[in-house]
Design an enzyme around this catalytic site. Structure first.
Site, mmCIF file in Angstrom:
data_model
loop_
_atom_site.group_PDB
_atom_site.id
_atom_site.type_symbol
_atom_site.label_atom_id
_atom_site.label_comp_id
_atom_site.label_asym_id
_atom_site.label_seq_id
_atom_site.Cartn_x
_atom_site.Cartn_y
_atom_site.Cartn_z
ATOM 1 N N ASP A 19 40.035 34.490 40.611
ATOM 2 C CA ASP A 19 40.954 34.779 39.508
ATOM 3 C C ASP A 19 40.276 34.513 38.172
ATOM 4 O O ASP A 19 39.423 33.623 38.063
ATOM 5 C CB ASP A 19 42.207 33.896 39.656
ATOM 6 N N GLY A 20 40.680 35.281 37.169
ATOM 7 C CA GLY A 20 40.211 35.030 35.805
ATOM 8 C C GLY A 20 39.272 36.068 35.243
ATOM 9 O O GLY A 20 38.794 35.926 34.108
ATOM 10 N N ASN A 21 39.005 37.145 35.976
ATOM 11 C CA ASN A 21 38.087 38.170 35.470
ATOM 12 C C ASN A 21 38.582 38.780 34.160
ATOM 13 O O ASN A 21 37.810 38.965 33.214
ATOM 14 C CB ASN A 21 37.923 39.286 36.506
ATOM 15 N N HIS A 36 35.826 42.360 35.698
ATOM 16 C CA HIS A 36 35.787 42.635 37.136
ATOM 17 C C HIS A 36 34.360 42.937 37.596
ATOM 18 O O HIS A 36 33.960 42.523 38.688
ATOM 19 C CB HIS A 36 36.718 43.803 37.465
ATOM 20 N N ASN A 67 48.716 43.930 43.270
ATOM 21 C CA ASN A 67 47.862 44.396 42.176
ATOM 22 C C ASN A 67 48.061 45.863 41.818
ATOM 23 O O ASN A 67 47.599 46.322 40.769
ATOM 24 C CB ASN A 67 46.382 44.155 42.493
ATOM 25 N N ARG A 187 40.864 28.242 44.364
ATOM 26 C CA ARG A 187 41.368 29.213 43.390
ATOM 27 C C ARG A 187 40.797 28.890 42.023
ATOM 28 O O ARG A 187 40.907 27.757 41.547
ATOM 29 C CB ARG A 187 42.890 29.219 43.317
#
Length: 241
Positions: A19-21, A36, A67, A187
């Protein structure tokens, strides 16, 4: 498949919610897809680190069933990225002795992507090193629902007796039926939730929620988290002697 930790105390199977792109890219004034692409490059480093830290199985959450709610442009960009990533990395996976598998519902994915997924699995089927599982159009609830449907079909067809259904039965119908349960789930990005990831399989997993955004997640941090796992007391509901 039950308890999976190695005899030396290290995790045999690590699962990662990457997570966090998007936030990483936006903090740099770039579009989300830039993040990404950076995140995809980070995957290679972590896969290459697994043998060094004794991790046999690595499962990464690439795209969830939720998503699809993102903008059409971002979804299209992600699908293009997945196609290019699989095509580009296939030969390297073979050279590195990495076996690749995909979990999730493939029906909604385009034919070209599905064909690449099938090809990657077939091409690496003989590999005996790290087992890389990519969760693509995956959701834990969706997986359990699909598994339950297949189980119900076997009961209806007389292949399975209802009285023989127990908690050891359903896992045989899950996407992960050939994999051990994860020992450690990581995560990134500071969010403290599991987001519908490996709901059944991670019942006894240890969790690490870290602030690092996925494109900044290094092999050193991965090594530290794997090492810290060995210091945890794993009781699986029992009382220590």
């Amino acid at each position: 498949m039950g308890k999976t930790s190695k005899p030396d105390g290290g995790p045999r199977h690590v699962a990662i919610i990457m997570d966090g792109n998007g936030r990483w890219a936006q903090a740099r004034g770039r579009p989300r897809l830039f993040g990404h692409h950076a995140g995809a490059r980070r995957v290679r480093e972590i896969v290459e680190t697994c043998p060094d830290v004794g991790v046999d199985y690595l499962t990464i959450f690439a795209f969830s069933t939720e998503n699809w709610k993102r903008t059409q442009a971002e979804v299209a960009g992600l699908m293009s990225l997945f196609r290019r990533y699989i095509f580009k990395e296939m030969q390297d996976f073979v050279r590195q002795n990495v076996r690749v598998r995909f979990i999730g519902d493939r029906v909604k994915l385009d034919a070209k992507l599905r064909n690449l997924m099938d090809e990657a699995e077939a091409l690496t089927a003989h590999c005996t090193g790290t087992n890389l599982t990519i969760a693509l159009n995956y959701g834990g609830r969706d997986e359990v629902a699909r598994a339950t449907k297949r189980l119900a079909e076997d009961v209806a067809a007389g292949r399975l007796k209802p009285e023989n259904v127990d908690e050891e039965t359903l896992p045989r119908y899950l996407d992960t039926y050939v994999l051990p349960d994860p020992d450690l789930v990581i995560r990134t990005s500071g969010e403290a939730r599991i987001s519908n990831f490996l709901l059944w399989q991670s019942a006894y997993a240890e969790y690490e929620f870290i602030d690092t955004l996925w494109p900044d997640f290094t092999s050193e941090e991965f090594t530290r988290l794997v090492g810290a796992y060995g210091g945890r007391e794993r009781r699986f509901g029992a009382v220590p002697a």
